[in-house]
Write an enzyme that holds these catalytic residues in place. Structure first.
Site, short mmCIF file in Angstrom:
data_model
loop_
_atom_site.label_atom_id
_atom_site.label_comp_id
_atom_site.label_asym_id
_atom_site.label_seq_id
_atom_site.Cartn_x
_atom_site.Cartn_y
_atom_site.Cartn_z
N HIS A 1 0.86 -1.19 0.00
CA HIS A 1 0.00 0.00 0.00
C HIS A 1 0.89 1.23 0.00
O HIS A 1 1.87 1.30 0.73
CB HIS A 1 -0.90 0.03 1.25
CG HIS A 1 -1.70 1.28 1.34
ND1 HIS A 1 -2.86 1.46 0.62
CD2 HIS A 1 -1.49 2.43 2.01
CE1 HIS A 1 -3.33 2.67 0.87
NE2 HIS A 1 -2.53 3.29 1.70
N ASP B 1 -15.66 2.20 6.83
CA ASP B 1 -14.68 3.21 6.40
C ASP B 1 -15.28 4.15 5.36
O ASP B 1 -14.98 5.34 5.37
CB ASP B 1 -13.41 2.56 5.84
CG ASP B 1 -12.38 3.62 5.49
OD1 ASP B 1 -11.93 4.31 6.43
OD2 ASP B 1 -12.07 3.79 4.30
N ARG C 1 -15.48 12.23 8.05
CA ARG C 1 -14.24 12.93 8.45
C ARG C 1 -13.93 14.05 7.47
O ARG C 1 -13.49 15.13 7.86
CB ARG C 1 -13.07 11.93 8.49
CG ARG C 1 -13.14 10.99 9.68
CD ARG C 1 -12.17 9.82 9.51
NE ARG C 1 -10.81 10.24 9.29
CZ ARG C 1 -9.92 9.53 8.60
NH1 ARG C 1 -10.23 8.37 8.07
NH2 ARG C 1 -8.69 9.98 8.45
N SER D 1 -8.07 3.43 9.10
CA SER D 1 -8.78 3.43 7.81
C SER D 1 -8.00 2.62 6.78
O SER D 1 -8.53 1.73 6.12
CB SER D 1 -8.95 4.89 7.37
OG SER D 1 -9.24 4.99 6.01
N LYS E 1 -8.77 -1.70 5.58
CA LYS E 1 -9.04 -2.09 4.19
C LYS E 1 -8.02 -3.12 3.72
O LYS E 1 -8.34 -4.05 2.99
CB LYS E 1 -9.02 -0.85 3.29
CG LYS E 1 -10.27 0.01 3.50
CD LYS E 1 -10.24 1.28 2.69
CE LYS E 1 -9.36 2.33 3.29
NZ LYS E 1 -9.46 3.66 2.74
N1 URA Z 1 -6.27 7.06 2.98
C1 URA Z 1 -7.21 6.28 3.55
O1 URA Z 1 -7.55 5.22 3.02
N2 URA Z 1 -7.75 6.69 4.70
C2 URA Z 1 -7.42 7.83 5.31
O2 URA Z 1 -7.95 8.13 6.35
C3 URA Z 1 -6.46 8.64 4.70
C4 URA Z 1 -5.89 8.23 3.53
#
Ligand code: URA
Length: 434
Positions: free
Chosen positions: A82, A161, A168, A183, A187
């Site tokens: 990631h 999320d 947010r 977050s 994922k």
């Molecule tokens: N990328 C994400 O997936 N979540 C966040 O909160 C910030 C960047």
């Protein structure tokens, strides 16, 4: 459990139990805890943080708000990468095939570009026909067959999320280390991985401007991985200057193909191999970083990595002729060149300005609903350390609409600085966190 009581406790710097956090996230996902209550909780977390146990519980609750993938029928170790996002960061596209060609299964779920950073899905969709939305059955079948899937996240993964991120975004609570790390990690952990490598960027074009912030984010995410028994390593990498020489969707596919065919610019090669080597070691397929790098090199030089990419493109409905002959990929008709005004060495080639300029040309999205033009982009011809004369080419911009070019030129103004001496050379990878 009562939402107001939990909000008040976090507001007053108290601690929430794992069960309370699980209740909160599950009920928020269902809608029993309202948006205004969760907004207050997000602000309380933004201000007062979460301790390690709360963070592991928060991430676990997000992860279990929807489906969790399990590719038990795939024997190969499952590892993903990631990136926190950058300008010209197309690493996933060559990295996936190279590492898959070495025997790792990569269920890679990527995102779309927003703001000045691009997204892997948008880049892949510049290959005509390429489908990034796969059914769960298609996803699993392709992972078993080719060892690599390059797709979007399915709607049933981590629904908490999707809701929380939108909330947010509207309440000033995005830049919070615990909220960002839970977050991202929820994922990734939902992909059913054995291991994960994180590319946490810092610099003008990155989400985290300073190395200190990037280090804190990396350490937090590595800790969450460990708490969930997923071996996680992070590299802290520089994003002051775009990665490679191409910014824009089709442009970045062309450069990714160069890497897969053994060419490409040094910084992009360096980062691709550094991340790939970590993935092979974590997968248990190489005993050391040196051995892993050798195996990655063999996968490229033998043509196996390129073969994997062709297979993935074909499986996902893409027209492989565009990969075999990248000149066929979309290219906007009009060209504008930016040239140096003085002699010397390039000392700065600013990622943020260049990323915003590419977005203004139409390569990225200012708002989620904007559409992407795959054929516009910026080819960088001078990066830090390069010697230039007055009139030397710094960059060429491919554009479709003159008004967009004007906006891009305003954004890119001042992106290059030229000085009398070359700047110090920095490696792309600054630190490793495990
Ligand atoms: N990328 C994400 O997936 N979540 C966040 O909160 C910030 C960047």
């Amino acid at each position: 459990v009562n939402a107001v009581e939990l909000i008040e406790r976090k507001r007053d710097r108290g601690t929430l139990s794992g069960d309370e956090i699980a209740w909160l996230i599950a009920n928020y996902t269902e809608g029993t805890v309202t948006d205004y209550q969760m907004a207050a909780m997000a602000m309380a977390v933004f201000l007062n943080g979460l301790d390690d146990e709360e963070l592991a519980a928060w991430t676990g609750a997000m992860l279990h708000s929807g489906a969790v993938l399990n590719f038990a029928s795939v024997d190969a170790p499952k590892v993903d990468k990631h990136s926190t996002g950058g300008v010209g960061d197309k690493v996933s596209i060559p990295l996936g095939p190279i590492v898959a060609a070495c025997g790792v299964a990569i269920p890679m779920m990527s995102g779309r570009g927003l703001g000045h950073t691009g997204g892997t899905l948008d880049k892949l969709e510049s290959i005509p026909g390429f489908r990034t939305r796969l059914t769960p059955d298609e996803f699993a079948a392709e992972l078993a067959e080719t060892g690599l899937v390059l797709a979007g996240q399915s709607d049933d993964l981590v629904p908490a999320d999707r809701k929380l991120y939108a909330l947010r975004d509207a309440t000033g609570t995005v830049p919070s280390i615990p909220l960002i790390s839970s977050s991202i990690m929820s994922k990734k952990l939902a992909e059913g991985l054995n291991a994960l490598v994180l590319d946490v960027k810092f610099g003008s074009g990155a989400f985290m401007p300073t190395i200190e912030q990037a280090r804190t984010l990396a350490t937090t995410m590595v800790g969450i991985g460990a708490a969930h028994s997923v071996k996680t390593v992070a590299l802290l990498t520089r994003m002051d200057t775009p990665l490679g020489r191409e910014v824009g969707n089709a442009n970045e596919i062309r450069e990714s193909i160069e890497i897969l065919q053994g060419g490409g610019p040094d910084d992009l090669i360096e980062l691709t191999y550094a991340l790939g080597a970590e993935m092979l070691v974590l997968a248990g397929l190489a005993g050391s970083i040196e051995e892993a790098r050798k195996r990655l090199g063999e996968a490229v030089n033998s043509g196996r990595a390129f073969e994997v990419f062709l297979r993935v493109v074909a499986h996902q409905g893409g027209d492989v002729r565009y990969v075999q002959q990248p000149d066929l990929l979309p290219e906007a008709p009009a060209l504008h060149e930016i040239r140096a005004g003085s002699a010397g060495y390039v000392t700065v080639c600013d990622a943020r300005r260049i990323g915003i300029a590419a977005m203004r040309l139409g390569a990225g999205r200012e708002r989620k609903e904007d559409t992407i033009d795959p054929g516009v982009g910026i080819s960088l011809r001078a990066k830090p350390g390069d010697a230039v004369e007055p009139g030397s080419l710094l960059a060429s911009l491919r554009y479709r609409h003159p008004a967009r070019l004007e906006e891009a030129l305003r954004a890119i103004d001042g992106a290059w600085e030229i000085g009398p001496t070359p700047p110090p050379a920095f490696a792309v990878v600054a630190e490793r966190v495990d």
